[in-house]
Design an enzyme around this catalytic site. Sequence first.
Site, PDB file in Angstrom:
ATOM      1  N   HIS A 127      66.656  36.831 -43.797  1.00 21.74           N
ATOM      2  CA  HIS A 127      65.565  36.065 -44.413  1.00 21.74           C
ATOM      3  C   HIS A 127      65.785  35.876 -45.911  1.00 21.74           C
ATOM      4  O   HIS A 127      65.027  35.159 -46.557  1.00 21.74           O
ATOM      5  CB  HIS A 127      64.195  36.684 -44.101  1.00 21.74           C
ATOM      6  CG  HIS A 127      63.909  37.993 -44.769  1.00 21.74           C
ATOM      7  ND1 HIS A 127      64.055  39.194 -44.133  1.00 21.74           N
ATOM      8  CD2 HIS A 127      63.456  38.293 -46.009  1.00 21.74           C
ATOM      9  CE1 HIS A 127      63.709  40.179 -44.948  1.00 21.74           C
ATOM     10  NE2 HIS A 127      63.346  39.654 -46.101  1.00 21.74           N
ATOM     11  N   ASP A 158      68.219  40.254 -38.433  1.00 22.93           N
ATOM     12  CA  ASP A 158      67.860  40.083 -39.839  1.00 22.93           C
ATOM     13  C   ASP A 158      68.956  40.600 -40.776  1.00 22.93           C
ATOM     14  O   ASP A 158      68.725  41.481 -41.605  1.00 22.93           O
ATOM     15  CB  ASP A 158      66.526  40.799 -40.112  1.00 22.93           C
ATOM     16  CG  ASP A 158      65.865  40.297 -41.387  1.00 22.93           C
ATOM     17  OD1 ASP A 158      66.422  39.385 -42.025  1.00 22.93           O
ATOM     18  OD2 ASP A 158      64.783  40.810 -41.739  1.00 22.93           O
ATOM     19  N   SER A 240      62.633  44.646 -52.097  1.00 21.05           N
ATOM     20  CA  SER A 240      63.580  45.634 -51.590  1.00 21.05           C
ATOM     21  C   SER A 240      64.287  45.165 -50.327  1.00 21.05           C
ATOM     22  O   SER A 240      65.086  45.908 -49.759  1.00 21.05           O
ATOM     23  CB  SER A 240      62.866  46.964 -51.331  1.00 21.05           C
ATOM     24  OG  SER A 240      61.880  46.775 -50.341  1.00 21.05           O
TER      25      SER A 240
END
Length: 1031
Positions: A127, A158, A240
């Site tokens: 993402h 991801d 993060s």
Amino acid sequence: MDQNGDARTKRKQPPTPSNERPMKQMKPENDGHGRNGTYVASPELQPIEDPSSHSLDSSIEDLPSAHIAAALQDTAEWQKTIEKVVKSVVSIHFCQTCSFDTDSAVSSEATGFVVDAEKGYILTNRHVVGAGPFIGYCIFDNHEECDVYPVYRDPVHDFGILRFDPKAIKYMPVTPLLLRPDLAKVGVEIRVVGNDAGEKLSILSGVISRLDRNAPEYGEGYSDFNTNYIQAAAAASGGSSGSPVVNQDGYAVALQAGGRADGAATDYFLPLDRPFRALELIRNGKHVSRGTIQTQWILKPFDECRRLGLSPDTEKAIRTKFPKETGMLVAEVVLPQGPASSKIEEGDLLVQVNGELITQFVRLDSILDDSVGNKVSMMIQRAGENINIELDVSNLHDITPDRFVSVAGASFHDLSYQQARLYAISLKDAGVYVCEAAGSFRFADGYASGWLVQEVDNKPTPNLDAFIEVLRGIPDRKRVVVVYKHLRDLHTANTSITAIDRHWHPKMRLAKRNDTTGLWDFSTIAHPIPEVPPIPRRAKFIRLESSSYPEAVDIVRSFVRVHVQMPVKLDGFPKANKQGYGLVVDAEQGLILVSRALIPYDLCDISLIIADSIFVDAKIVFMHPLQNYAVVKYDTSLVNAPVKTPKFSSEFIKKGEETIFFGLNQNFRPVVAKTVVTDITTVAIPASAVTPRYRATNFDAITVDTNQASHSACGVLVAEDGTVQALWLSYLGERTSHSGKDVEYHLGLATPMILPVLKEIQSGRTPKLRILNVEFQTVQMSQARVMGVSEEWMEKTEQEDPERHQLFMVRKVDSGHEDGLQEGDVLLTLNGKLITHAPDLDLMYNNDFLDAVVVRKRREMTLKVPTVPTEDLETDRVVSFCGATLHRPHQAVRQQISKIHSDVYISSRARGSPSYMYGLSPTNFLTHVNNVPTPNLDAFLKEAKKIADNEYFRLKVMTFDNVPWVATMKKNEHYFPTIEYVKDSSEPLGWKKTIHECEEGGAREEAGPDEMELEASHDGAPEEDVQHVAT
């Protein structure tokens, strides 16, 4: 980075300041991409943060390295590990330059870590890398910086891999982190090392608590699936994403990916098994094969599996083979018309693949990835019965879009597996997905993306190739029927008619992802077909036969529907298209008066519908600088309909007079009501502090006693004999700070106010008005006495206007006003005429200078006051630079600001552009480029051309509130070329478009009017490429 999500889960995005007028700051505003991650520390897991890390205004470079003050309570081993790990961790600053698939255009920050120092590979989240065009750079621990380019983004999981040039890092050895997915075990103590809460480096501690969590769902954006996630208590927050999760020996055991949105100290990590495989293949120059049977599985514990029909024998076999396992894989979503659609059903338990017992996602992924183009055999259990099936394994990359088409201002691609899986729909012949609903395909329901176009011009568009062929054959400005659905409501097929715009957006362009360069290559795939000349049409108007006022309601023949489309966003105007009604003021010449709340500037397309039947285009003839109306003209030879020129009253309507209100309500239906004029008062529409835009000032507004008037944006006050006494117009007001909504006021304007201008236009001349560029407010006699107005003048005022005892005081002087009136002056006379109501000011229109008598600081004085010409008040030149729209400060800015700092004013900016990324904001002024003053657009363009592509430069910026600051920015000509529009009456569209700098194979269009659209093409044109924007 934050994504759209539910209450449970969140992505990590840095915190951002509010979206009020931008203060002096280096960080961009909230990108609206979802919830901000809020950092909540649990008492037993205290994160280590630098005390200076809470100031939003400190620039990223000011922050000390966190590892120096590493966890005080940490053991010496941990400190040693952390000092080694931070040298591999990078802070990533990136833009996803346009909306694509599940992602909006966005500028944000994240984290990554080096996994191959020789070839320069960084592992981060999918993402972050995104599915669409990406630009970004990374900052190492010693604050060295280099550009990063996408190499791989997984279609489902991801993780993504970025490439950097290891030679660019000169002052520290770059060391990779080794991936050890096998060391992620329950109870292992870990540290998350990353760009937490937008700070450069934070170290958060935690303990792995679960290895068998299903992938978190983030709502409608991108979500991972078909994998287990690792859960730990670490409470990481915004920025993060992509951080390494390391164990005490310094190995990366997982990848930070998400967490809870409710502040609970729970984080979700992606296991590194599949990233490890992808990295090894990419290192060896091999293609990363990914297989799919278009089925989503989830892990369910044995007790739930038993309820679904798990037989005791199968459970015994699995528990014997895998004594530590607590569940099995169960089919959750099976895509219709996919490889498994007729063989697997939701709720089926997966027992075996190719004869091997399977309970883990990693092993299933591994078998499918190695079987692309081949078959696999499976045993599933349905209601206790074993079923053996054979399935074709298709290529996952084939159902993940890697190209999009831009045409008519919008962007399209094939439906992705991500979206199809979320809504459980077939990928076959679903229609073409609108990733940017703009231009001709801006559908009325307000969603910017998520539409599936299934038919255009009565031809089916099941996929992108079919869509390209259909659009290729549609001429410019042709009105076509579009059939479309939204992913959220696939039950409803919507039908609308749209005009295909191939003049502002002439070329159809294809963008294709190139993982070798990390860029998207743009090419022109179709040129526009010229417009088919319109032919005359006939029509009749409706008749309101039941009305008691037949002559008054015959005014229905003087109203025409107006639709305005703005291809470029200027002058702070909030919308890219508007529709309403205009009043015919001269049927023979085809002149129509329209509110400036509909037509804010003349870089636009105006389309009229006459008698609800005939489409005809119109051009702007005149725009009034103060009184909120524009006059447009259409070709009367194309209209065979009994359009009526109304009779206008030359007398001002009076307070308390009876009149008939005829208006068109929100549903565009005519409404009639007998009413009374309740008030006539001098008003100025409130200024919009956040976004200065056109507003009417110094005029007398009429209000009436009928609630129909407040619901009608257009209409007239008409006498029983059909004489128009006042126009009823919509006035664009301020944007409210709490709701972000734009306020519109509906007020009357007396017809004598417009007659002088109208007569001049009818005689073939364009009115050249001069105005006092000041804003007045009324003062009552009590205030006037305190301000020093003599009793003699007050008596004259009372005699002059018995209804309203008032004078005018200067509230605000526009910036750049020559010596003349000053703020606080009470105006008594102009050229010897006592000024007591707004129409008295009209004598300014034809005088270069006015003799004024004013009271200033209790002293009466006579002044010679200059007026200013209005021809140069409208914006006539626009430059799109690095995603920012620049032009001279328009009239609304001059009305609201005391000093114009530069003629280079930022009106809007594109999301996902360098201007957004580096914090330039609308309402800022650019005063210098690389320390060279840029007082105007010519000087700015001259300096901008000296900056090489992908090179940093400095901008001196002044905020609207007079706060200077310096921005450093990197130019990007590939996605954001420098484009100029100059008003030119010899051009068919009235504007000439020049592309000053662009990259061959790069984008050739400016960002779209909603600040989120990007268009692209490939011309191989020279550096100064003048495009004549022709129909």
